[in-house]
Scaffold this active site. Sequence first.
Site, PDB file in Angstrom:
ATOM      1  CG  ASP A   1      68.749  24.579  24.294  1.00 59.56           C
ATOM      2  OD1 ASP A   1      68.042  23.672  24.776  1.00 59.56           O
ATOM      3  OD2 ASP A   1      69.973  24.662  24.507  1.00 59.56           O
TER       4      ASP A   1
ATOM      5  CG  HIS B   1      59.167  19.845  24.999  1.00 58.17           C
ATOM      6  ND1 HIS B   1      60.320  20.503  24.637  1.00 58.17           N
ATOM      7  CD2 HIS B   1      59.564  18.710  25.638  1.00 58.17           C
ATOM      8  CE1 HIS B   1      61.371  19.788  25.035  1.00 58.17           C
ATOM      9  NE2 HIS B   1      60.944  18.703  25.641  1.00 58.17           N
TER      10      HIS B   1
ATOM     11  CG  LEU C   1      57.718  32.576   7.686  1.00 54.96           C
ATOM     12  CD1 LEU C   1      59.037  33.339   7.696  1.00 54.96           C
ATOM     13  CD2 LEU C   1      57.207  32.368   9.113  1.00 54.96           C
TER      14      LEU C   1
HETATM   15  C1  FPP Z   1      65.208  21.870  23.288  1.00 55.22           C
HETATM   16  O1  FPP Z   1      64.926  22.235  24.613  1.00 55.22           O
HETATM   17  C2  FPP Z   1      63.976  21.680  22.573  1.00 55.22           C
HETATM   18  C3  FPP Z   1      63.627  20.565  21.883  1.00 55.22           C
HETATM   19  C4  FPP Z   1      64.485  19.397  21.726  1.00 55.22           C
HETATM   20  C5  FPP Z   1      62.319  20.482  21.229  1.00 55.22           C
HETATM   21  C6  FPP Z   1      61.912  21.730  20.549  1.00 55.22           C
HETATM   22  C7  FPP Z   1      60.514  21.654  20.180  1.00 55.22           C
HETATM   23  C8  FPP Z   1      59.633  22.663  20.320  1.00 55.22           C
HETATM   24  C9  FPP Z   1      59.961  23.998  20.834  1.00 55.22           C
HETATM   25  C10 FPP Z   1      58.239  22.476  19.893  1.00 55.22           C
HETATM   26  C11 FPP Z   1      58.189  22.319  18.419  1.00 55.22           C
HETATM   27  C12 FPP Z   1      56.871  22.562  17.943  1.00 55.22           C
HETATM   28  C13 FPP Z   1      56.316  21.950  16.905  1.00 55.22           C
HETATM   29  C14 FPP Z   1      55.025  22.421  16.466  1.00 55.22           C
HETATM   30  C15 FPP Z   1      56.922  20.812  16.182  1.00 55.22           C
HETATM   31  P1  FPP Z   1      65.360  21.267  25.762  1.00 55.22           P
HETATM   32  O2  FPP Z   1      64.264  20.303  26.002  1.00 55.22           O
HETATM   33  O3  FPP Z   1      66.678  20.648  25.416  1.00 55.22           O
HETATM   34  O4  FPP Z   1      65.510  22.229  26.966  1.00 55.22           O
HETATM   35  P2  FPP Z   1      66.587  22.109  28.128  1.00 55.22           P
HETATM   36  O5  FPP Z   1      67.924  22.315  27.474  1.00 55.22           O
HETATM   37  O6  FPP Z   1      66.208  23.218  29.041  1.00 55.22           O
HETATM   38  O7  FPP Z   1      66.435  20.763  28.737  1.00 55.22           O
END
Ligand code: FPP
Length: 225
Positions: free
Chosen positions: A11, A28, A122
């Site tokens: 998150d 992201h 892993l």
């Molecule tokens: C939550 O942060 C994150 C997500 C919904 C997406 C997570 C995805 C990644 C970290 C990349 C994944 C990588 C691959 C290779 C598939 P948020 O956007 O809700 O953050 P916020 O709470 O600050 O708005």
Amino acid sequence: MNPRHIAIIMDGNGRWAKARNKDRTFGHLEGSKNVRRIALAANKMNIEALTLYAFSTENWARPKAEVSYLMKLPKIFLDEYLQELMENNVKIETIGHMEGLPKATIAVFDYAKKQTENNTGLILNFALNYGSKNEIVEAVNLALADGVTNITTTDIESRLMTHHLPAIDLCIRTSGEQRLSNFLLWQLAYSELYFTEAAWPDFDQSELEKAVAWYQGRQRRFGGL
Ligand code: FPP
């Protein structure tokens, strides 16, 4: 002992980007770079499995442009890092309803899974289009379809998408929120839960080591004394 299986709710990408006056998608992208760092670190620590919440069934409700970027991110990530993950013996897997993702996204994961299927390091397990309540309901329905009449916890557990993985010892959520957001509700029944203020792009190897050290200090009683 090290945890055998760690799950992470990654998150804070959006807030991390906003704090830098950047678009959420930049967060992201940084988050995906951190997936590489943490996967390689976990692999070195001999963790058996790392399950990452990359896209929930609820995430479809985000603005179209953000969803579309999140669907493109696996290709960007795997084009850049699959080779290195391969060299490090990492095995890529997924849980969630892959068939609900865009064809191109499915294709890159299929390729990565095939390439790494014989790797023994892993297990890097991405949860995509994943929702836990639905997974449990589906497991129950699978048991019914198999003719089970008196459903037990084993009947359900053996039909969850994680049935072949070790139990989750430690679940980490970054960026200060303290909730599970429909992630692995069944599987986390006896897991240790670790919450940190660090945003996902900032959750580096030393943060992972800190979480594991915290885990090692916990006394797990599984309901006993
Ligand atoms: C939550 O942060 C994150 C997500 C919904 C997406 C997570 C995805 C990644 C970290 C990349 C994944 C990588 C691959 C290779 C598939 P948020 O956007 O809700 O953050 P916020 O709470 O600050 O708005």
